[in-house]
Design a protein around this motif. Structure first.
Motif, short mmCIF file in Angstrom:
data_model
loop_
_atom_site.label_atom_id
_atom_site.label_comp_id
_atom_site.label_asym_id
_atom_site.label_seq_id
_atom_site.Cartn_x
_atom_site.Cartn_y
_atom_site.Cartn_z
N ASN A 145 0.89 -1.13 -0.13
CA ASN A 145 0.15 -0.06 -0.14
C ASN A 145 0.98 1.23 0.01
O ASN A 145 0.44 2.18 0.18
N GLY A 146 2.27 1.16 -0.17
CA GLY A 146 3.11 2.50 -0.52
C GLY A 146 3.53 2.90 0.95
O GLY A 146 4.00 3.90 0.96
N GLU A 147 3.24 2.27 2.01
CA GLU A 147 3.61 3.00 3.38
C GLU A 147 4.94 2.61 3.95
O GLU A 147 5.46 3.18 4.67
N LEU A 148 5.80 1.54 3.20
CA LEU A 148 7.01 1.34 3.47
C LEU A 148 7.74 1.42 2.39
O LEU A 148 7.54 0.97 1.18
N ASP A 149 8.94 1.53 2.59
CA ASP A 149 9.89 1.49 1.49
C ASP A 149 10.93 0.26 1.40
O ASP A 149 11.29 -0.13 0.17
N LEU A 150 10.82 -0.55 2.35
CA LEU A 150 11.78 -1.51 2.51
C LEU A 150 11.19 -2.54 3.66
O LEU A 150 10.90 -2.16 4.71
N ALA A 151 11.45 -4.01 3.32
CA ALA A 151 11.11 -4.97 4.47
C ALA A 151 12.29 -5.92 4.38
O ALA A 151 12.74 -6.09 3.56
N ILE A 152 12.72 -6.08 5.61
CA ILE A 152 13.77 -7.04 5.80
C ILE A 152 12.92 -8.52 6.15
O ILE A 152 12.17 -8.42 7.26
N ARG A 153 13.12 -9.73 5.60
CA ARG A 153 12.57 -10.73 6.03
C ARG A 153 13.62 -12.12 6.22
O ARG A 153 14.46 -12.08 5.36
N VAL A 154 13.24 -12.73 7.17
CA VAL A 154 14.07 -14.03 7.41
C VAL A 154 13.26 -15.16 7.47
O VAL A 154 12.12 -15.11 7.99
N GLY A 155 14.02 -16.21 6.93
CA GLY A 155 13.31 -17.60 6.90
C GLY A 155 13.19 -18.20 5.53
O GLY A 155 14.34 -17.98 4.71
N TRP A 156 12.11 -18.34 5.12
CA TRP A 156 12.01 -19.00 3.87
C TRP A 156 10.58 -18.28 3.00
O TRP A 156 9.71 -18.60 3.46
N LEU A 157 11.01 -17.52 2.11
CA LEU A 157 9.81 -16.68 1.47
C LEU A 157 8.78 -17.60 0.63
O LEU A 157 9.11 -18.39 0.08
N THR A 158 7.76 -17.11 0.91
CA THR A 158 6.71 -17.65 -0.15
C THR A 158 6.66 -16.87 -1.36
O THR A 158 7.10 -15.89 -1.47
N ASP A 159 6.05 -17.31 -2.49
CA ASP A 159 5.62 -16.61 -3.76
C ASP A 159 5.09 -15.24 -3.55
O ASP A 159 4.04 -15.26 -2.61
N SER A 160 5.48 -14.11 -4.29
CA SER A 160 4.83 -12.94 -3.77
C SER A 160 5.06 -12.18 -5.01
O SER A 160 6.08 -12.31 -5.85
N ALA A 161 4.17 -10.91 -5.31
CA ALA A 161 4.51 -10.14 -6.31
C ALA A 161 5.42 -9.12 -5.91
O ALA A 161 5.86 -8.43 -6.83
N LEU A 162 5.91 -9.17 -4.71
CA LEU A 162 6.95 -8.20 -4.26
C LEU A 162 8.12 -8.48 -4.71
O LEU A 162 8.47 -9.76 -4.97
N GLN A 163 9.13 -7.74 -4.78
CA GLN A 163 10.67 -7.91 -5.53
C GLN A 163 11.56 -8.33 -4.13
O GLN A 163 11.41 -7.64 -3.13
N ALA A 164 12.15 -9.50 -4.12
CA ALA A 164 12.87 -9.57 -3.06
C ALA A 164 14.46 -10.00 -3.78
O ALA A 164 14.58 -10.67 -4.77
N ARG A 165 15.39 -9.81 -2.81
CA ARG A 165 16.75 -10.04 -3.08
C ARG A 165 17.61 -10.92 -1.70
O ARG A 165 17.35 -10.17 -0.87
N LYS A 166 18.16 -11.89 -1.89
CA LYS A 166 18.94 -12.35 -0.83
C LYS A 166 19.94 -11.71 -0.61
O LYS A 166 20.97 -11.22 -1.15
N LEU A 167 19.99 -11.44 1.01
CA LEU A 167 21.01 -10.50 1.29
C LEU A 167 22.14 -11.63 2.03
O LEU A 167 23.25 -11.10 2.11
#
Length: 302
Positions: free
Chosen positions: A139-161
């Motif tokens: 909804n545009g309220e965040l610029d970035l999320a950090i996620r830990v674990g095992w990502l599920t399929d999503s329309a969002l763009q993810a890059r492994k850090l």
């Protein structure tokens, strides 16, 4: 010699399609109607096709025009993003950076980077949320999320850090009162502190260097929905727990906690940066992720 085209004419063509009028397209582009008309005429000559049906009431695309317009919008969008990305190479991070991260990794790893980011870019503000939800990215309220674990399929763009190991740990005092644990099967009957956020918190899949796999279900004697609280329970002698290495490595090095079954491993997890569904990333996001990447590499090399 291949024929060359004036790509500027694509913007005139797209404006006419989107406004439905040469006059309104001219107003949008801040040129005269005659300029728009001549550019479209020249474009049709270039491509050797009629792109627009002109009438006294409106302008509409031909079948060829509809197909061509779909490609034009892609080209114009790519060009705009290319200019925006290029401008960021020399841009200084500014504005408010809004990000989120899980409570455990966010507290242990991300928070010091937030502080370092503020020191390096004092004109930037930061709003940092600890939590698991990705809804504020869409909804545009965040610029970035950090996620830990095992990502599920999503329309969002993810890059492994980076990544982390799962470690089975307990206090030396607790383990001294338990029978020897040499094989995953020996964990049956041992007190186990589980993470209530996991879908199957009692299930553990171990693998040894020889490739042998053992899956067991451990008795959960205590269930907690906060990983930092789970760590404190283990340190207090409540039992064993599976915890990420970034949360327990200092305690293991200090001797406060001891790894169990060091010859067996649990599945590794990933650490990801997740972005809103847009290819353009502001300078503040790029700068922060660069700093976090350095911090994560330093952690892995400890």
């Amino acid at each position: 010699m291949p024929k060359t085209y004036n790509l500027n004419r694509l913007a005139y063509f797209a404006a006419v399609i989107e406004t439905g009028s040469f006059t309104r397209a001219a107003d949008r582009l801040k040129v005269t109607k005659g300029v728009v008309s001549s550019q479209i005429t020249q474009l049709e000559q270039d491509v050797q096709a009629t792109l627009l049906i002109r009438s006294t009431r409106k302008v509409s695309p031909t079948e060829a025009g509809q197909i061509f317009y779909a490609r034009c919008t892609t080209i114009l969008s790519e060009a705009e993003e290319a200019f925006e990305e290029l401008s960021q190479l020399t841009a200084v991070p500014a504005g408010t950076l809004r990000l989120t991260a899980p409570n455990d990794y966010g507290t242990a790893i991300v928070t010091p980077v937030v502080a370092a980011f503020r020191r390096q870019y004092p004109t930037c503000k930061v709003e940092f949320q600890l939590g698991e939800s990705l809804s504020d990215l869409t909804n545009g309220e965040l610029d970035l999320a950090i996620r830990v674990g095992w990502l599920t399929d999503s329309a969002l763009q993810a890059r492994k850090l980076g990544g982390f190991r799962q470690l089975l740990v307990g206090t030396t005092d607790y383990l001294s009162r338990m029978p020897d644990i040499a094989h995953p099967d020996d964990l049956q009957g041992i007190d186990f502190v589980s993470n209530a956020r996991m879908s199957d918190p009692g299930r553990c899949r171990f693998e040894n260097p020889q490739g042998d796999e053992v899956t067991i279900h451990i008795k959960n004697t205590l269930s907690i929905d906060s990983t930092p609280a789970l760590l404190e329970a283990v340190k207090a002698g409540a039992g064993l727990a599976v915890l990420p290495d970034y949360l327990v490595q200092d305690h293991v090095l200090a001797g406060t906690l001891q790894t169990v079954l060091p010859g067996w491993t649990l599945p590794d997890g990933g650490i990801y940066t997740v972005y809103p569904p847009s290819r353009f990333r502001p300078a503040k996001v790029t700068a922060f992720v660069s700093m976090l990447t350095i911090a994560e590499k330093a952690r892995l090399n400890r």
